[in-house]
Design a protein around this motif. Structure first.
Motif, PDB file in Angstrom:
ATOM      1  N   VAL A   1      16.423 -16.417   6.917  1.00  0.00           N
ATOM      2  CA  VAL A   1      16.706 -15.013   7.227  1.00  0.00           C
ATOM      3  C   VAL A   1      15.580 -14.366   8.023  1.00  0.00           C
ATOM      4  N   ASP A   2      14.662 -15.205   8.547  1.00  0.00           N
ATOM      5  CA  ASP A   2      13.571 -14.688   9.380  1.00  0.00           C
ATOM      6  C   ASP A   2      12.858 -13.514   8.713  1.00  0.00           C
ATOM      7  N   THR A   3      12.489 -13.730   7.473  1.00  0.00           N
ATOM      8  CA  THR A   3      11.846 -12.656   6.706  1.00  0.00           C
ATOM      9  C   THR A   3      10.549 -13.166   6.092  1.00  0.00           C
ATOM     10  N   VAL A   4       9.536 -12.340   6.176  1.00  0.00           N
ATOM     11  CA  VAL A   4       8.242 -12.592   5.546  1.00  0.00           C
ATOM     12  C   VAL A   4       8.106 -11.645   4.366  1.00  0.00           C
ATOM     13  N   TYR A   5       7.543 -12.142   3.296  1.00  0.00           N
ATOM     14  CA  TYR A   5       7.365 -11.335   2.091  1.00  0.00           C
ATOM     15  C   TYR A   5       5.879 -11.228   1.743  1.00  0.00           C
ATOM     16  N   LEU A   6       5.541 -10.137   1.090  1.00  0.00           N
ATOM     17  CA  LEU A   6       4.220  -9.988   0.498  1.00  0.00           C
ATOM     18  C   LEU A   6       4.425  -9.566  -0.945  1.00  0.00           C
ATOM     19  N   GLN A   7       4.244 -10.516  -1.850  1.00  0.00           N
ATOM     20  CA  GLN A   7       4.339 -10.223  -3.276  1.00  0.00           C
ATOM     21  C   GLN A   7       2.993  -9.695  -3.738  1.00  0.00           C
ATOM     22  N   MET A   8       3.000  -8.502  -4.265  1.00  0.00           N
ATOM     23  CA  MET A   8       1.760  -7.852  -4.675  1.00  0.00           C
ATOM     24  C   MET A   8       1.784  -7.634  -6.183  1.00  0.00           C
ATOM     25  N   ASN A   9       0.915  -8.323  -6.870  1.00  0.00           N
ATOM     26  CA  ASN A   9       0.810  -8.220  -8.325  1.00  0.00           C
ATOM     27  C   ASN A   9      -0.492  -7.543  -8.724  1.00  0.00           C
ATOM     28  N   SER A  10      -0.542  -7.093  -9.951  1.00  0.00           N
ATOM     29  CA  SER A  10      -1.753  -6.455 -10.488  1.00  0.00           C
ATOM     30  C   SER A  10      -2.289  -5.400  -9.525  1.00  0.00           C
ATOM     31  N   LEU A  11      -1.413  -4.526  -9.098  1.00  0.00           N
ATOM     32  CA  LEU A  11      -1.808  -3.524  -8.111  1.00  0.00           C
ATOM     33  C   LEU A  11      -2.838  -2.555  -8.683  1.00  0.00           C
ATOM     34  N   LYS A  12      -3.718  -2.130  -7.797  1.00  0.00           N
ATOM     35  CA  LYS A  12      -4.804  -1.211  -8.156  1.00  0.00           C
ATOM     36  C   LYS A  12      -4.681   0.058  -7.314  1.00  0.00           C
ATOM     37  N   PRO A  13      -5.236   1.154  -7.769  1.00  0.00           N
ATOM     38  CA  PRO A  13      -5.189   2.373  -6.954  1.00  0.00           C
ATOM     39  C   PRO A  13      -5.772   2.160  -5.556  1.00  0.00           C
ATOM     40  N   GLU A  14      -6.753   1.304  -5.436  1.00  0.00           N
ATOM     41  CA  GLU A  14      -7.358   1.049  -4.124  1.00  0.00           C
ATOM     42  C   GLU A  14      -6.453   0.242  -3.194  1.00  0.00           C
ATOM     43  N   ASP A  15      -5.319  -0.216  -3.697  1.00  0.00           N
ATOM     44  CA  ASP A  15      -4.326  -0.871  -2.833  1.00  0.00           C
ATOM     45  C   ASP A  15      -3.427   0.149  -2.138  1.00  0.00           C
ATOM     46  N   THR A  16      -3.560   1.399  -2.493  1.00  0.00           N
ATOM     47  CA  THR A  16      -2.759   2.450  -1.860  1.00  0.00           C
ATOM     48  C   THR A  16      -3.039   2.498  -0.366  1.00  0.00           C
ATOM     49  N   ALA A  17      -1.990   2.361   0.435  1.00  0.00           N
ATOM     50  CA  ALA A  17      -2.150   2.321   1.891  1.00  0.00           C
ATOM     51  C   ALA A  17      -0.782   2.214   2.553  1.00  0.00           C
ATOM     52  N   MET A  18      -0.793   2.361   3.874  1.00  0.00           N
ATOM     53  CA  MET A  18       0.372   2.045   4.677  1.00  0.00           C
ATOM     54  C   MET A  18       0.266   0.563   5.034  1.00  0.00           C
ATOM     55  N   TYR A  19       1.274  -0.200   4.690  1.00  0.00           N
ATOM     56  CA  TYR A  19       1.267  -1.640   4.937  1.00  0.00           C
ATOM     57  C   TYR A  19       2.155  -1.950   6.149  1.00  0.00           C
ATOM     58  N   SER A  20       1.587  -2.705   7.077  1.00  0.00           N
ATOM     59  CA  SER A  20       2.305  -3.031   8.302  1.00  0.00           C
ATOM     60  C   SER A  20       2.438  -4.539   8.472  1.00  0.00           C
ATOM     61  N   CYS A  21       3.599  -4.936   8.922  1.00  0.00           N
ATOM     62  CA  CYS A  21       3.859  -6.330   9.265  1.00  0.00           C
ATOM     63  C   CYS A  21       3.580  -6.493  10.760  1.00  0.00           C
ATOM     64  N   VAL A  22       2.916  -7.571  11.115  1.00  0.00           N
ATOM     65  CA  VAL A  22       2.486  -7.755  12.500  1.00  0.00           C
ATOM     66  C   VAL A  22       2.788  -9.163  12.957  1.00  0.00           C
ATOM     67  N   ARG A  23       3.435  -9.268  14.098  1.00  0.00           N
ATOM     68  CA  ARG A  23       3.656 -10.576  14.711  1.00  0.00           C
ATOM     69  C   ARG A  23       2.474 -10.870  15.622  1.00  0.00           C
ATOM     70  N   SER A  24       1.872 -12.053  15.449  1.00  0.00           N
ATOM     71  CA  SER A  24       0.720 -12.414  16.277  1.00  0.00           C
ATOM     72  C   SER A  24       1.154 -12.718  17.707  1.00  0.00           C
ATOM     73  N   ALA A  25       0.350 -12.321  18.661  1.00  0.00           N
ATOM     74  CA  ALA A  25       0.580 -12.635  20.070  1.00  0.00           C
ATOM     75  C   ALA A  25       0.020 -14.023  20.331  1.00  0.00           C
TER      76      ALA A  25
END
Length: 115
Positions: free
Chosen positions: A74-98
């Protein structure tokens, strides 16, 4: 159709989230895919990379807590995030490498808030 992220949200410390990034064609083109994040008032931070051969890399700040994976069907990448911390708060972006046949591209991002 360009890549788009989903799965962000607001959670409590210690909980988990899974981000998804769908990018039609990245598997057949052999693209490396990445996750970055940027917290308010801070510099953008590289989080993880998964390459065409399936090898993976992680930033020290998330190693052992986050897992990057991909579903070629399905051409999908996942990021499983466990044990999240307040310092993980952010805008998360997916990026295709050139690289090679792959044009670099940044997704619009998905917000993750950990309280």
């Amino acid at each position: 159709v360009q890549l788009v992220e989903s799965g962000g949200g607001s959670v409590k410390a210690g909980e988990s989230l899974r981000l998804s990034c769908t990018d039609p064609g990245f598997t057949s083109n052999g693209c490396a895919m990445n996750w970055y994040r940027q917290a308010a008032g801070k510099q953008r931070e590289w989080i993880s990379t998964i390459r065409a051969d399936g090898s993976r890399s992680y930033a020290d700040s998330v190693k052992g807590r986050f897992t990057i994976s991909k579903d070629k069907a399905v051409d999908t990448v996942y990021l499983q995030m466990n044990s999240l911390k307040p310092e993980d708060t952010a805008m998360y972006s997916c990026v295709r490498s050139a690289l090679g046949r792959c044009a670099g591209y940044w997704g619009p991002g998905t917000q993750v808030t950990v309280s």
